[in-house]
Structures are given as structure tokens and as C-alpha cells.
Scaffold this motif. Structure first.
Motif, mmCIF file in Angstrom:
data_model
loop_
_atom_site.group_PDB
_atom_site.id
_atom_site.type_symbol
_atom_site.label_atom_id
_atom_site.label_comp_id
_atom_site.label_asym_id
_atom_site.label_seq_id
_atom_site.Cartn_x
_atom_site.Cartn_y
_atom_site.Cartn_z
ATOM 1 N N PRO A 75 0.813 -1.224 0.000
ATOM 2 C CA PRO A 75 0.000 0.000 0.000
ATOM 3 C C PRO A 75 0.840 1.264 0.000
ATOM 4 C CG PRO A 75 -0.897 -1.610 1.532
ATOM 5 C CD PRO A 75 0.421 -2.145 1.085
ATOM 6 N N GLY A 76 1.924 1.274 0.777
ATOM 7 C CA GLY A 76 2.766 2.464 0.843
ATOM 8 C C GLY A 76 3.466 2.742 -0.469
ATOM 9 N N GLY A 77 3.975 1.690 -1.099
ATOM 10 C CA GLY A 77 4.651 1.866 -2.373
ATOM 11 C C GLY A 77 3.707 2.334 -3.460
ATOM 12 N N LEU A 78 2.503 1.781 -3.464
ATOM 13 C CA LEU A 78 1.528 2.165 -4.478
ATOM 14 C C LEU A 78 1.065 3.602 -4.277
ATOM 15 C CD1 LEU A 78 -0.099 1.323 -6.905
ATOM 16 C CD2 LEU A 78 -1.825 0.367 -5.351
ATOM 17 N N ALA A 79 0.883 4.001 -3.021
ATOM 18 C CA ALA A 79 0.465 5.378 -2.729
ATOM 19 C C ALA A 79 1.536 6.370 -3.170
ATOM 20 C CB ALA A 79 0.167 5.531 -1.243
ATOM 21 N N ALA A 80 2.805 6.027 -2.915
ATOM 22 C CA ALA A 80 3.896 6.907 -3.322
ATOM 23 C C ALA A 80 3.986 6.997 -4.843
ATOM 24 C CB ALA A 80 5.212 6.398 -2.745
ATOM 25 N N ALA A 81 3.766 5.876 -5.507
ATOM 26 C CA ALA A 81 3.798 5.883 -6.965
ATOM 27 C C ALA A 81 2.674 6.747 -7.525
ATOM 28 C CB ALA A 81 3.678 4.460 -7.502
ATOM 29 N N ARG A 82 1.511 6.635 -6.945
ATOM 30 C CA ARG A 82 0.370 7.429 -7.418
ATOM 31 C C ARG A 82 0.632 8.923 -7.200
ATOM 32 N NH1 ARG A 82 -4.808 6.293 -8.827
ATOM 33 N NH2 ARG A 82 -6.402 7.877 -8.440
ATOM 34 N N GLU A 83 1.205 9.264 -6.070
ATOM 35 C CA GLU A 83 1.523 10.666 -5.802
ATOM 36 C C GLU A 83 2.522 11.197 -6.822
ATOM 37 O OE1 GLU A 83 3.299 13.476 -2.158
ATOM 38 O OE2 GLU A 83 3.226 11.294 -1.953
#
Length: 356
Positions: A75-83
Motif C-alpha cells: 500500500p505504501g509503495g503504491l500510494a507513493a507511486a500514485r503521488e
């Protein structure tokens, strides 16, 4: 000011085609954030050779980039990628079709929240084919090996991953066109390139011969299907090429070689028809001197020719011509970008990044 200064690229590309595209754009001034799995881009391990603690393969296509490790499965990696993507102008990816959709990072999902995003997808065989896009595979099934090699029955790959490089260049052109469209309209768009389509386009006259005339070309070694003499010849010491493109050049060549007029070779079409006999005559003459001697004699006459160099010899030639083929980047001697712009030249700001 660089041509692409202010353009931010979220680079999800791996291996060669997509990273080559984003390096070209980075050299032109774009800010490129290279997103890598914590294991790193596969090419970091593709060696030897190595230099500066890295594989030279990775170093060849990743200068002027910032590395950011993200595990999209978390979840953290995906959120950072989306940002990152929401703050970018361009997204580039070359995962297998469907991979970015699983993460909600596909074009359809992102265009509703980022209308100005230019989204470039690089695949092996198009978005509808979940086939692995390896350069060697595409050279084989795309027909390039069928026209490359020493003789019929001996198909040979090109000595570099040429289809990947050509695809990267086409991707960069598509991205630049999409950015120009966005400048006018504010709207981003999807840019799609695939290795197979690029190869079919890049085979130019061979592809056109089939599309227009139904001609299926085959292996001709180093000869050209439509021009003669246009091949490799022996000399007294090493091979050289002649690339004679018109009758004027051929006349000059014959005078230099002492070849008498011959009706079989009066036109290019007749030379192609009698290419074997022509090659035998020329080869017998060229064996009497070294490649360097022939190069020195024929070049001032306007006859296109040259020795078959190794890579070291090629760099030496470029340097002797003042082309500056090497760029010093952070203490590394990297191959220079070949684009020369008079007002907004390419820049070399940072060496290829360590895995962040």
C-alpha cells in the motif's frame, strides 16, 4: 535553458526500450524519476562488463535520472507511486499488458484524475498480446533475422538490441508530439509503441518490397538487394566496404581500380543483375592494397568506402572528425547523446543513479 526543462517524467520503464526513451528526454532537460522495485532494474545485474561498481548495460541508458525504489505490491509503495504520477507530466512504462491496470496506474484509470498526463506504454507485441517483448525474440519473429546473416539458412541477430533502441526513439518522438498537443489543448493522451510494429516500419525498403510488390526478401549476406556494388570486400589486410549509390560514383571507382567499361555494369539495375561477377572483379583489385590505402585513395574521389572498424576504431574515427562521442558525466565516460541543438543543447547533469 534546456528544451524540456520543467517536464517531469515518472519512469516505470525497465531494461532498455523505455529507459532509452527517458534518457533521451532527460538529456534534453526533462526531470526523470526512475521507479525501481527494491531489487532494482534487471540490467543492474547484466554484466560483465562492469564499471564504477555497475554493469555498463545499466549505465548506458540511465544517466540524468533520479532513482526511487517502490514496491507497488505494498500500500505504501503504491500510494507513493500514485503521488509521483499525479505530479508528473509524462508516465512511461513497459510492463506486460495488464500489469499497470492491476495497480490502478493504467491510462484509463489515471486520465480521469490527471487530464494532462501523457501516458506512454511500450509493449513487445501490442496491448492485446501478453507475450514477452525480448529484442532477440522480436528480431526472430519480426523478420529481421530472415534478412540478416552470412548466407541462406544462417539467420543472424543484429549485434545490439537494435529493436529496443529504435522502439525507445519512437516512444520519445511520440511523447514529444503528445506534449506539443497538450501545450495547445491542455489534454494528455495515450502513446503506444510496440517492438514488432517498430521493426516492421524500420525495415523500410525490405518491408515496402513485401507490402507493395509481394516480394519476400531473404538473406544476402552483406549485399544490398537493390544497389551494387554495396557490400564488404577483402583488401590486402582487412575488410572494407564500398557503398556506391549512383553511376557517377561507380565511374570514379572503375577509373581508380583500372576496370574497363563493361555493358554488364552500365546501370545500377544491370550491376545488381550481375552482382557476383562485379564483386569478383572489384575484389581482385582491392586485394592489391590495404584498406587504409584504398580509403585514402577513393574518399577524395567521392567514392563512399571505409574499413570495417571495431568499436574502438569507430570511436577513434568519430573523435578524429571532431564529433565528441564521449561525455564526461560525474567521473564516468559515457556515450554522448548524438542530438545537437544550437539554442537548447543537451545537458549531462548526473551519472546513472545508485539504487535508492
Amino acid at each position: 535553458m534546456s528544451a524540456l526543462e520543467g517536464v517531469v517524467i515518472a519512469d516505470f520503464g525497465r531494461v532498455l526500450a523505455a529507459p532509452y526513451a527517458t534518457m533521451v528526454l532527460a538529456d534534453l532537460g526533462a526531470e526523470v524519476v526512475k521507479v525501481e522495485h527494491p531489487r532494482g532494474d534487471e540490467t543492474r545485474a547484466w554484466g560483465p562488463p562492469h564499471a564504477h561498481g555497475h554493469s555498463t548495460y545499466f549505465l548506458s541508458v540511465n544517466r540524468n535520472k533520479e532513482s526511487r525504489t517502490l514496491d507497488l505490491a505494498t500500500p505504501g509503495g503504491l500510494a507513493a507511486a500514485r503521488e509521483l504520477v499525479l505530479g508528473a507530466d509524462v508516465l512511461v512504462e513497459n510492463f506486460r499488458p495488464g500489469t499497470m491496470r492491476r495497480f490502478g496506474l493504467d491510462h484509463e484509470s489515471l486520465r480521469t484524475v490527471h487530464r494532462g498526463l501523457v501516458y506512454c506504454s511500450v509493449t513487445g507485441f501490442g496491448a492485446g498480446a501478453a507475450l514477452p517483448g525480448y529484442d532477440l525474440l522480436v528480431q526472430a519473429v519480426g523478420g529481421l533475422m530472415s534478412v540478416t546473416g552470412p548466407a541462406p539458412g544462417e539467420p543472424t541477430k543484429v549485434g545490439v538490441a537494435l529493436v529496443d533502441v529504435l522502439t525507445g526513439l519512437h516512444a520519445a518522438v511520440g511523447i514529444l508530439a503528445a506534449l506539443r498537443h497538450r501545450d495547445r489543448t491542455g489534454e494528455g493522451q495515450l502513446v503506444e509503441v510496440d517492438l514488432l510494429s517498430v521493426l516492421l516500419s524500420a525495415m523500410v525498403n525490405q518491408s515496402a518490397g513485401y507490402a507493395l510488390a509481394g516480394v519476400v526478401p531473404g538473406i544476402m549476406g552483406n549485399r544490398h538487394p537493390s544497389i551494387a556494388p554495396y557490400e564488404v570486400f577483402p583488401t590486402a589486410d582487412r575488410p572494407m566496404v564500398l557503398a556506391v549509390g549512383n553511376d557517377r560514383q561507380f565511374t570514379r571507382l572503375c577509373r581508380a581500380l583500372g576496370l574497363p567499361p563493361d555493358d554488364r555494369f552500365a546501370t545500377n539495375a544491370s550491376r545488381v543483375a550481375h552482382v557476383a561477377a562485379l564483386a569478383e572483379l572489384i575484389g581482385a583489385r582491392l586485394r592489391t592494397r590495404t584498406a587504409a590505402e584504398w580509403f585514402a585513395l577513393l574518399t577524395p574521389l567521392g567514392v563512399p568506402c571505409g574499413p570495417v572498424n571495431d568499436v574502438a576504431g569507430a570511436f577513434e574515427l568519430a573523435e578524429s572528425l571532431g564529433l565528441r562521442p564521449i561525455a564526461e558525466v560525474g567521473g564516468m565516460r559515457l556515450v554522448a547523446n548524438p542530438i545537437r541543438l544550437s539554442a537548447t543543447p543537451v545537458t549531462y547533469r548526473t551519472p546513472p543513479p545508485d539504487l535508492a
